[in-house]
Design an enzyme around this catalytic site. Structure first.
Site, PDB file in Angstrom:
ATOM      1  N   ASP A 157      92.519 -35.667 -60.529  1.00  0.00           N
ATOM      2  CA  ASP A 157      92.629 -36.615 -61.630  1.00  0.00           C
ATOM      3  C   ASP A 157      92.772 -38.033 -61.096  1.00  0.00           C
ATOM      4  OD1 ASP A 157      92.539 -34.491 -63.400  1.00  0.00           O
ATOM      5  OD2 ASP A 157      94.725 -34.298 -63.481  1.00  0.00           O
ATOM      6  N   LYS A 158      92.446 -39.007 -61.919  1.00  0.00           N
ATOM      7  CA  LYS A 158      92.459 -40.408 -61.510  1.00  0.00           C
ATOM      8  C   LYS A 158      93.764 -40.802 -60.834  1.00  0.00           C
ATOM      9  CE  LYS A 158      92.202 -45.108 -63.437  1.00  0.00           C
ATOM     10  NZ  LYS A 158      92.012 -45.925 -64.665  1.00  0.00           N
TER      11      LYS A 158
END
Length: 345
Positions: free
Chosen positions: A139-140
């Site tokens: 995830d970011k």
């Protein structure tokens, strides 16, 4: 995304004579997955002696095979200089340490400045590999280790290792609340029924297995070692939130800020300033796609997460229990009608 065609030819040898075409294709063109080859055969992109055939048709000695492969071209993802650490690289693969805030793939709202842009800037040949060779995602705002393939064959083998669960991934997570013991969460994950940007534990979802162990207990939080057996979207975040132990700082699955009792101003400042999920992919191990040698990588905790843990530790006046538990003692309990196994003291 556009694509380009690549033609390859081969001849059926003695060891392949009599086999099904799909079996022969897998041996002749190992750089492509079997599912991909089967799809191309059904699309008429595989010719046997100049004729279209079915995947199940048998091949004979001396048959001529022509494959028109479709190679994805990363045209819309242009090379850009992007800041990330390369932990290891050779001609077959790259291992990177992704920082917080870096998106892995271009998408709506993030058209450039992604890890994929940076990889193409680092090696222009990655334009010939699907998604610039990226095998799995983070995830970011999750930090840590990822592996990238530099060839179709490496991409195939690393993807298979991920699917076969021979690629091992170990995380560190800081969660709200106190876990007394570790355990295993075996709960399926699918799209949230009403909030489409979220995932959720869903009986109709795909199998998802998360193993967790207690590394350190704080006054109102716990540091966990987490190992993934499967790789569903947001898996750790969803599983922990389902147990009502969301990750500290998680903007999607978390609850309001949970401060320990009598938290001092420094701890309040640290926790209020930690605006991402406290999750780090610390260790990664897999077998090299070419040599077969086992590779093991480890990266340290990012600074912001290390500061968070130290602040929680300094505030904790009880005994720190960093004992890890074995796999011999388990008890079952239910959350929303789904069974979970947890270790028992």
């Amino acid at each position: 995304m556009t694509a380009k065609e690549q033609q390859q030819t081969a001849e059926i040898s003695t060891d392949l004579a009599g086999k099904r075409l799909d079996q022969a294709l897998a041996a002749l063109f190992p750089e492509f997955s079997r599912s991909r080859l089967t799809a191309w055969t059904k699309e008429g992109r595989v010719l046997l002696n100049g004729e279209t055939v079915r995947p199940r048709d048998a091949v004979k000695l001396g048959d001529q095979v022509q494959l028109t492969a479709v190679i994805e071209d990363q045209v819309e993802c242009r090379p850009q200089p992007v800041d990330f650490e390369v932990v290891y690289e050779d001609e077959h693969l790259i291992v990177v340490n992704k920082p917080a805030g870096l998106v892995v793939h271009p998408a709506a709202g993030n058209p450039d400045g992604t890890l994929q842009n940076g990889l193409l800037y680092m090696d222009e040949n990655l334009a010939n590999i699907p998604r610039a060779g990226i095998v799995h995602r983070l995830d970011k705002e999750t930090t840590g280790l990822m592996v990238v393939a530099r060839s179709e064959l490496a991409h195939k083998k690393l993807s298979e290792a991920l699917a076969n669960r021979t690629m091992k991934r170990e995380y560190r997570a800081v969660v709200n609340g106190k876990f007394n013991v570790g355990g295993t969460i075996d709960l399926p994950i699918g799209r949230h029924p009403t909030q489409r940007i979220k995932m959720a534990v869903n009986p109709m979802g795909k199998p998802a297995i998360t193993h967790y162990r207690v590394l350190e207990k704080f006054q109102a939080h716990t540091l966990l070692k987490v190992n993934l057996e499967t790789g569903r979207t947001h898996q750790i975040r969803v599983h922990m939130a389902h147990l009502r132990h969301s990750l500290v700082g998680d903007p999607v699955y978390g609850s309001r800020l949970q401060l320990p009792k009598n938290a001092d101003e420094y701890l309040k400042e640290v926790m209020r300033g930690f605006n991402r999920q406290a999750l780090h992919a610390k260790r990664l191990s897999f077998f090299h796609p070419e040599s077969g040698k086992e590779l093991n990588f480890e990266v340290p905790m990012p600074d912001d997460m290390a500061v968070l843990i130290e602040a929680l530790r300094d505030h904790h006046f009880g005994d720190v229990d960093d004992m890890e538990f074995g796999d011999d003692f388990y008890q079952a309990f239910e959350v929303d009608g789904l069974e979970i196994w947890e270790e028992d003291d």
